[in-house]
Write a protein that holds these residues in place. Structure first.
Motif, PDB file in Angstrom:
ATOM      1  N   LYS A  81       0.830  -1.202   0.000  1.00  0.00           N
ATOM      2  CA  LYS A  81       0.000   0.000   0.000  1.00  0.00           C
ATOM      3  C   LYS A  81       0.868   1.258   0.000  1.00  0.00           C
ATOM      4  CE  LYS A  81      -3.642  -2.303   2.688  1.00  0.00           C
ATOM      5  NZ  LYS A  81      -4.440  -2.245   3.945  1.00  0.00           N
ATOM      6  N   GLU A  82       0.198   2.395  -0.166  1.00  0.00           N
ATOM      7  CA  GLU A  82       0.900   3.670  -0.134  1.00  0.00           C
ATOM      8  C   GLU A  82       1.610   3.843   1.210  1.00  0.00           C
ATOM      9  OE1 GLU A  82       0.222   8.351  -1.229  1.00  0.00           O
ATOM     10  OE2 GLU A  82      -1.504   7.184  -0.532  1.00  0.00           O
ATOM     11  N   GLY A  83       2.874   4.287   1.133  1.00  0.00           N
ATOM     12  CA  GLY A  83       3.668   4.497   2.332  1.00  0.00           C
ATOM     13  C   GLY A  83       4.478   3.302   2.762  1.00  0.00           C
ATOM     14  N   ASP A  86       7.704   3.782   0.036  1.00  0.00           N
ATOM     15  CA  ASP A  86       8.167   5.126   0.371  1.00  0.00           C
ATOM     16  C   ASP A  86       9.465   5.515  -0.331  1.00  0.00           C
ATOM     17  OD1 ASP A  86       7.957   7.579   1.616  1.00  0.00           O
ATOM     18  OD2 ASP A  86       9.025   6.938   3.419  1.00  0.00           O
ATOM     19  N   LEU A 103       1.607  -0.206  -4.938  1.00  0.00           N
ATOM     20  CA  LEU A 103       0.821   1.027  -5.025  1.00  0.00           C
ATOM     21  C   LEU A 103       1.497   2.168  -4.271  1.00  0.00           C
ATOM     22  CD1 LEU A 103      -2.575  -0.759  -4.344  1.00  0.00           C
ATOM     23  CD2 LEU A 103      -1.873   0.202  -6.537  1.00  0.00           C
ATOM     24  N   ASP A 104       2.767   2.402  -4.570  1.00  0.00           N
ATOM     25  CA  ASP A 104       3.525   3.421  -3.860  1.00  0.00           C
ATOM     26  C   ASP A 104       4.651   3.921  -4.752  1.00  0.00           C
ATOM     27  OD1 ASP A 104       4.164   5.093  -1.777  1.00  0.00           O
ATOM     28  OD2 ASP A 104       5.076   3.551  -0.511  1.00  0.00           O
ATOM     29  N   THR A 105       5.282   5.010  -4.363  1.00  0.00           N
ATOM     30  CA  THR A 105       6.439   5.504  -5.108  1.00  0.00           C
ATOM     31  C   THR A 105       7.640   4.601  -4.837  1.00  0.00           C
ATOM     32  OG1 THR A 105       6.919   7.007  -3.282  1.00  0.00           O
ATOM     33  CG2 THR A 105       5.685   7.900  -5.141  1.00  0.00           C
ATOM     34  N   GLY A 122       4.008   0.831  -9.288  1.00  0.00           N
ATOM     35  CA  GLY A 122       3.630   2.225  -9.120  1.00  0.00           C
ATOM     36  C   GLY A 122       4.719   3.184  -9.531  1.00  0.00           C
ATOM     37  N   SER A 182      -4.337   8.005  -5.158  1.00  0.00           N
ATOM     38  CA  SER A 182      -3.016   8.536  -4.825  1.00  0.00           C
ATOM     39  C   SER A 182      -2.093   8.665  -6.024  1.00  0.00           C
ATOM     40  CB  SER A 182      -2.343   7.631  -3.782  1.00  0.00           C
ATOM     41  OG  SER A 182      -3.139   7.511  -2.629  1.00  0.00           O
ATOM     42  N   GLN A 186       1.576  10.635  -6.311  1.00  0.00           N
ATOM     43  CA  GLN A 186       2.751   9.769  -6.371  1.00  0.00           C
ATOM     44  C   GLN A 186       3.596  10.071  -7.609  1.00  0.00           C
ATOM     45  OE1 GLN A 186       1.288   5.754  -6.136  1.00  0.00           O
ATOM     46  NE2 GLN A 186       0.792   5.900  -3.951  1.00  0.00           N
TER      47      GLN A 186
END
Length: 373
Positions: A81-83, A86, A103-105, A122, A182, A186
């Motif tokens: 998930k997001e975060g 990171d 689903l994150d940078t 992502g 997001s 992102q």
């Protein structure tokens, strides 16, 4: 898996090919990332100007490498998930028949020896390198994409530079088509402009004229490459139906009409670009879009038609965005949209290339002129 070894392999591999295509040094020269020992590449934003310094990140302590890899998984749903990533490096290896959602940078990513998987990666600040994968579907947003020794893979791709394939067969490409709440933020954090997408400008190191190693995937298939029910707990149907962050572009697909309009946005016009793309998506087909910094001689050529003597100097060393759309009577429709709607307030930062100049200048802007570092 020894990722320090991967770095050496990746750097040597890129250097081997720089002598083949000198211009690739702009898009694919490499640097080390002081994060998790991975391969990264110098971010090319199409600019000769000195890049703006990014805010320094707080140094993270006690990162566990096992948290940044999915390895030897079979028949699994794997989600970050997001975060949870990171901006670190994240790798996939030896997964079979898995549904994977990152689903994150991400800083950079390796994908090795995966088979029959469906993968979302992502926004990646630098490079995604895929090796020895077969029969996989990928939805990826990254600055640079490369694959080697892959077969029968389908991709829905956002790529800020020209994608590269090597020693690979039956690779199919379409424009990026995925959405969640997001994503826009992102992409901004990863330094990716949603419209600056070269998904269709694939370079094949082993080009075969008789039997091409890559082709275009039907765009309608791009939205079904992932099994969305597998990520329903974290990506809702409402998110998927939101206005696209990354616009769908035709690229090298057949255009529905030869009537096109080439619109140029002068520096510092990103809000206008987004507003125009929103309107264009509803009214016309978006052929291609690009952001870049033109060299002094290129600026003179590009604005030779203009009656504004200071226009070229105004854009010197700064990034401009070009968007080419097509449709019936599109030239007049675009003119009306820019003068009779709310976009008229930004008219001083928008230029429409004269119709008789469009074909030649669009070819130069979107195909011939290469990004510089």
């Amino acid at each position: 898996m020894d990722y320090s070894f991967k770095l050496g392999t990746c750097v040597a591999d890129f250097k081997q090919h720089l002598s083949v295509l000198p211009y690739l040094t702009a898009d694919y020269s490499l640097r080390q990332v002081p994060k998790m020992g991975g391969c990264d590449s110098k971010s090319s934003k199409g600019s000769t100007a000195k890049p703006k310094a990014k805010p320094s990140k707080v140094k993270k302590k006690n990162l566990n490498p096992a948290d940044y890899v999915f390895s030897k998984q079979t028949d699994a749903v794997l989600i970050r998930k997001e975060g949870s990533i990171d901006g670190e490096q994240f790798n996939l290896e030896e997964c079979k028949n898995c549904d994977i959602f990152l689903l994150d940078t991400i800083a950079t990513s390796f994908v090795d020896d995966c088979h029959n998987c469906r993968v979302f990666i992502g926004p990646v600040e630098t490079s995604v390198f895929i090796r020895n994968c077969t029969n996989c579907s990928f939805v990826i947003a990254c600055q640079q994409y490369r694959c080697r020794d892959c077969q029968d893979c389908k991709l829905s791709l956002y790529c800020g530079t020209e994608p590269i394939i090597e020693s690979s067969q039956n690779m199919q490409f379409a424009c990026f088509d995925f959405n969640y709440f997001s994503l826009r933020g992102q992409m901004a954090r990863a330094g990716l402009k949603p419209w600056n997408n070269k998904w269709w400008m694939v370079y094949d190191f082993n080009k075969n004229e008789d039997k091409p190693n890559w082709g275009l995937l039907n765009q309608d298939e791009a939205s079904s490459l992932l099994r969305l029910e597998a990520c329903a707990a974290v990506v809702t149907p409402e998110e998927l139906e939101n206005e696209r962050v990354v616009p769908i572009t035709l690229g090298s697909r057949p255009w529905p009409t030869k009537e096109t309009c080439f619109v140029v946005f002068l520096p510092d016009s990103e809000t206008l670009v987004e507003a125009f793309l929103s309107k264009a998506t509803a009214k016309w087909a978006i052929c291609r879009a690009r952001s870049m910094v033109l060299q002094e001689e290129q600026l003179k050529t590009f604005f030779a038609w203009a009656k504004e003597p200071k226009l070229a100097s105004k854009c010197k060393g700064q990034e401009m965005t070009g968007i080419q759309v097509c449709g019936q009577d599109v030239q007049q429709q675009v003119q009306d949209a820019l003068t009779l709607t709310g976009m008229a307030t930004g008219a001083k930062n928008i230029r429409i290339i004269p119709e008789k100049e469009t074909e030649a200048l669009a070819k130069s802007f979107f195909e011939t002129w290469k990004d510089e570092v």
